[in-house]
Design a protein around this motif. Structure first.
Motif, PDB file in Angstrom:
ATOM      1  N   ARG A 133      41.367   0.847  61.401  1.00 32.03           N
ATOM      2  CA  ARG A 133      41.359  -0.603  61.178  1.00 32.03           C
ATOM      3  C   ARG A 133      40.204  -1.026  60.281  1.00 32.03           C
ATOM      4  O   ARG A 133      40.344  -1.917  59.445  1.00 32.03           O
ATOM      5  CB  ARG A 133      41.290  -1.317  62.528  1.00 32.03           C
ATOM      6  CG  ARG A 133      42.566  -1.147  63.343  1.00 32.03           C
ATOM      7  CD  ARG A 133      42.401  -1.583  64.776  1.00 32.03           C
ATOM      8  NE  ARG A 133      43.643  -1.396  65.525  1.00 32.03           N
ATOM      9  CZ  ARG A 133      43.730  -1.455  66.846  1.00 32.03           C
ATOM     10  NH1 ARG A 133      42.645  -1.692  67.575  1.00 32.03           N
ATOM     11  NH2 ARG A 133      44.896  -1.271  67.446  1.00 32.03           N
ATOM     12  N   GLN A 134      39.071  -0.371  60.457  1.00 30.67           N
ATOM     13  CA  GLN A 134      37.902  -0.680  59.626  1.00 30.67           C
ATOM     14  C   GLN A 134      38.193  -0.416  58.150  1.00 30.67           C
ATOM     15  O   GLN A 134      37.929  -1.262  57.286  1.00 30.67           O
ATOM     16  CB  GLN A 134      36.722   0.177  60.088  1.00 30.67           C
ATOM     17  CG  GLN A 134      35.490   0.082  59.207  1.00 30.67           C
ATOM     18  CD  GLN A 134      34.429   1.100  59.605  1.00 30.67           C
ATOM     19  OE1 GLN A 134      34.467   1.652  60.695  1.00 30.67           O
ATOM     20  NE2 GLN A 134      33.502   1.367  58.717  1.00 30.67           N
ATOM     21  N   ALA A 183      41.200  -0.025  56.761  1.00 29.22           N
ATOM     22  CA  ALA A 183      42.333  -0.845  56.324  1.00 29.22           C
ATOM     23  C   ALA A 183      41.884  -2.263  55.971  1.00 29.22           C
ATOM     24  O   ALA A 183      42.328  -2.838  54.971  1.00 29.22           O
ATOM     25  CB  ALA A 183      43.402  -0.883  57.416  1.00 29.22           C
ATOM     26  N   HIS A 184      40.994  -2.842  56.780  1.00 32.10           N
ATOM     27  CA  HIS A 184      40.476  -4.185  56.491  1.00 32.10           C
ATOM     28  C   HIS A 184      39.730  -4.194  55.162  1.00 32.10           C
ATOM     29  O   HIS A 184      39.896  -5.104  54.344  1.00 32.10           O
ATOM     30  CB  HIS A 184      39.540  -4.645  57.613  1.00 32.10           C
ATOM     31  CG  HIS A 184      40.247  -5.288  58.763  1.00 32.10           C
ATOM     32  ND1 HIS A 184      41.009  -6.431  58.619  1.00 32.10           N
ATOM     33  CD2 HIS A 184      40.318  -4.949  60.076  1.00 32.10           C
ATOM     34  CE1 HIS A 184      41.516  -6.774  59.797  1.00 32.10           C
ATOM     35  NE2 HIS A 184      41.120  -5.887  60.697  1.00 32.10           N
ATOM     36  N   ARG A 185      38.910  -3.174  54.950  1.00 39.00           N
ATOM     37  CA  ARG A 185      38.104  -3.122  53.731  1.00 39.00           C
ATOM     38  C   ARG A 185      38.990  -3.024  52.491  1.00 39.00           C
ATOM     39  O   ARG A 185      38.792  -3.725  51.503  1.00 39.00           O
ATOM     40  CB  ARG A 185      37.152  -1.928  53.801  1.00 39.00           C
ATOM     41  CG  ARG A 185      36.151  -1.871  52.646  1.00 39.00           C
ATOM     42  CD  ARG A 185      35.272  -0.641  52.753  1.00 39.00           C
ATOM     43  NE  ARG A 185      34.626  -0.576  54.056  1.00 39.00           N
ATOM     44  CZ  ARG A 185      34.531   0.528  54.790  1.00 39.00           C
ATOM     45  NH1 ARG A 185      35.064   1.650  54.355  1.00 39.00           N
ATOM     46  NH2 ARG A 185      33.914   0.513  55.946  1.00 39.00           N
ATOM     47  N   SER A 208      42.302  -3.700  52.280  1.00 37.30           N
ATOM     48  CA  SER A 208      43.254  -4.814  52.158  1.00 37.30           C
ATOM     49  C   SER A 208      42.618  -6.024  51.484  1.00 37.30           C
ATOM     50  O   SER A 208      43.310  -6.836  50.873  1.00 37.30           O
ATOM     51  CB  SER A 208      43.801  -5.204  53.533  1.00 37.30           C
ATOM     52  OG  SER A 208      42.778  -5.749  54.352  1.00 37.30           O
ATOM     53  N   ARG A 209      41.291  -6.148  51.592  1.00 34.06           N
ATOM     54  CA  ARG A 209      40.594  -7.256  50.921  1.00 34.06           C
ATOM     55  C   ARG A 209      40.449  -7.006  49.424  1.00 34.06           C
ATOM     56  O   ARG A 209      40.068  -7.893  48.676  1.00 34.06           O
ATOM     57  CB  ARG A 209      39.207  -7.465  51.542  1.00 34.06           C
ATOM     58  CG  ARG A 209      39.238  -8.016  52.957  1.00 34.06           C
ATOM     59  CD  ARG A 209      37.878  -8.559  53.361  1.00 34.06           C
ATOM     60  NE  ARG A 209      36.858  -7.526  53.379  1.00 34.06           N
ATOM     61  CZ  ARG A 209      36.518  -6.815  54.452  1.00 34.06           C
ATOM     62  NH1 ARG A 209      37.142  -7.036  55.599  1.00 34.06           N
ATOM     63  NH2 ARG A 209      35.575  -5.896  54.393  1.00 34.06           N
ATOM     64  N   TYR A 238      47.754  -5.611  55.154  1.00 31.62           N
ATOM     65  CA  TYR A 238      46.870  -4.848  56.038  1.00 31.62           C
ATOM     66  C   TYR A 238      47.672  -3.929  56.954  1.00 31.62           C
ATOM     67  O   TYR A 238      47.305  -2.773  57.177  1.00 31.62           O
ATOM     68  CB  TYR A 238      46.022  -5.815  56.870  1.00 31.62           C
ATOM     69  CG  TYR A 238      45.412  -5.187  58.097  1.00 31.62           C
ATOM     70  CD1 TYR A 238      44.256  -4.422  58.006  1.00 31.62           C
ATOM     71  CD2 TYR A 238      46.012  -5.343  59.352  1.00 31.62           C
ATOM     72  CE1 TYR A 238      43.704  -3.827  59.134  1.00 31.62           C
ATOM     73  CE2 TYR A 238      45.468  -4.758  60.477  1.00 31.62           C
ATOM     74  CZ  TYR A 238      44.313  -4.000  60.367  1.00 31.62           C
ATOM     75  OH  TYR A 238      43.778  -3.411  61.483  1.00 31.62           O
ATOM     76  N   GLU A 239      48.788  -4.438  57.493  1.00 30.18           N
ATOM     77  CA  GLU A 239      49.580  -3.665  58.449  1.00 30.18           C
ATOM     78  C   GLU A 239      50.110  -2.369  57.834  1.00 30.18           C
ATOM     79  O   GLU A 239      50.140  -1.327  58.494  1.00 30.18           O
ATOM     80  CB  GLU A 239      50.752  -4.506  58.975  1.00 30.18           C
ATOM     81  CG  GLU A 239      50.349  -5.682  59.844  1.00 30.18           C
ATOM     82  CD  GLU A 239      49.814  -6.857  59.039  1.00 30.18           C
ATOM     83  OE1 GLU A 239      49.951  -6.838  57.789  1.00 30.18           O
ATOM     84  OE2 GLU A 239      49.246  -7.784  59.657  1.00 30.18           O
ATOM     85  N   GLU A 284      47.270   0.065  57.503  1.00 31.87           N
ATOM     86  CA  GLU A 284      46.896   0.573  58.824  1.00 31.87           C
ATOM     87  C   GLU A 284      47.817   1.721  59.240  1.00 31.87           C
ATOM     88  O   GLU A 284      47.357   2.764  59.715  1.00 31.87           O
ATOM     89  CB  GLU A 284      46.968  -0.550  59.857  1.00 31.87           C
ATOM     90  CG  GLU A 284      46.555  -0.115  61.259  1.00 31.87           C
ATOM     91  CD  GLU A 284      46.757  -1.213  62.283  1.00 31.87           C
ATOM     92  OE1 GLU A 284      46.216  -1.090  63.386  1.00 31.87           O
ATOM     93  OE2 GLU A 284      47.481  -2.189  61.974  1.00 31.87           O
ATOM     94  N   ARG A 287      40.800   7.040  54.293  1.00 26.65           N
ATOM     95  CA  ARG A 287      40.735   6.307  53.023  1.00 26.65           C
ATOM     96  C   ARG A 287      41.599   6.993  51.961  1.00 26.65           C
ATOM     97  O   ARG A 287      42.296   6.330  51.187  1.00 26.65           O
ATOM     98  CB  ARG A 287      39.283   6.233  52.544  1.00 26.65           C
ATOM     99  CG  ARG A 287      39.083   5.415  51.277  1.00 26.65           C
ATOM    100  CD  ARG A 287      37.596   5.263  50.960  1.00 26.65           C
ATOM    101  NE  ARG A 287      37.384   4.415  49.808  1.00 26.65           N
ATOM    102  CZ  ARG A 287      37.367   4.863  48.555  1.00 26.65           C
ATOM    103  NH1 ARG A 287      37.550   6.148  48.311  1.00 26.65           N
ATOM    104  NH2 ARG A 287      37.170   4.026  47.551  1.00 26.65           N
TER     105      ARG A 287
END
Length: 245
Positions: A28-29, A31-33, A35-36, A42-43, A46, A77
């Motif tokens: 999740r960490q 994916a958040h980075r 996706s921004r 994001y999903e 993930e 990543r």
């Protein structure tokens, strides 16, 4: 770490699933980075990241003294970036159109000589034996094909972006990763050998000791060392083939 050690000794689907659940935060960490920095949901990132997490779990060696998070994040990543690269909007020209384009070059020259003027698109299409509409579409596609720079970004965020170059695999990193994976496979296979057979392999091939010196350290005769080496090589070959399969 106890679960990782248990999985390394005796891999099972149950243990792997428990390890995945305990390390969801890593996926999740990352994916958040990412996706921004791109337009991908994001999903989706993930879900792809979990594949990288599973690969990291399967290849992690607790005996190396490395934190699992440091080992796993490059795998997670990497899966996401490869996914973005594969979904890239680089225009692909149909092979038929590429062949038509190459054939049209020759036809254009021939018609220019025979007609004593540049041929029209209709004349080229007739010579190619294709409809004019298809020939026009072929030309348009080839004209609009863009050469994408490795520095071109796949991002909506101007301040923080991922370039196409970032999504390409690092050949040096991949080579090191392959060596590390081979080393882990060999280590697992060695762990399944008899104690003296393993000792003979390590002394002679890994520590590069003469067989007489290896015999002294193990407490057996040089002839017995030779027998253990022959036996160990055969067993390692079978074990490594099983791991690859």
């Amino acid at each position: 770490m106890e679960l990782l050690i248990a999985y390394a000794r005796n891999p099972s689907l149950e243990l792997r699933n428990r390890l995945v659940e305990r390390n969801l935060g890593l996926v999740r960490q990352v994916a958040h980075r990412i996706s921004r920095q791109c337009s991908e949901p994001y999903e989706d990132l993930e879900q792809i990241g979990y594949l990288g997490l599973i690969r990291a779990i399967e290849r992690f060696d607790p005996q190396q003294g490395c934190a699992f998070s440091s080992f796993a994040i490059p795998y997670i990543r990497g899966e996401m970036l490869h996914y973005l690269r594969d979904k890239g909007s680089v225009m692909r020209i149909p092979r038929r159109w590429q062949e038509l384009h190459n054939k049209a070059k020759k036809i254009r020259k021939q018609l220019t000589v025979s007609l004593k003027r540049p041929p029209t698109d209709q004349e080229i299409a007739n010579a190619l034996e294709v409809p004019l509409k298809e020939w026009n579409e072929c030309q348009l596609a080839l004209q609009n094909r863009l050469l994408v720079s490795l520095d071109a970004t796949i991002s909506q965020n101007v301040d923080c972006s991922i370039s196409f170059g970032d999504t390409l695999p690092d050949q040096d990193y991949q080579a090191k990763q392959k060596l590390e994976e081979d080393r882990l496979q060999l280590q697992r296979a060695l762990g399944q050998l008899e104690e003296k057979t393993k000792a003979a392999i390590e002394c002679v091939f890994l520590n590069e000791l003469p067989r007489k010196e290896a015999a002294k350290q193990i407490g057996i005769s040089p002839m017995t060392v030779t027998r253990h080496l022959k036996k160990g090589i055969q067993q390692l070959g079978s074990l490594l083939e099983t791991q690859v399969a």
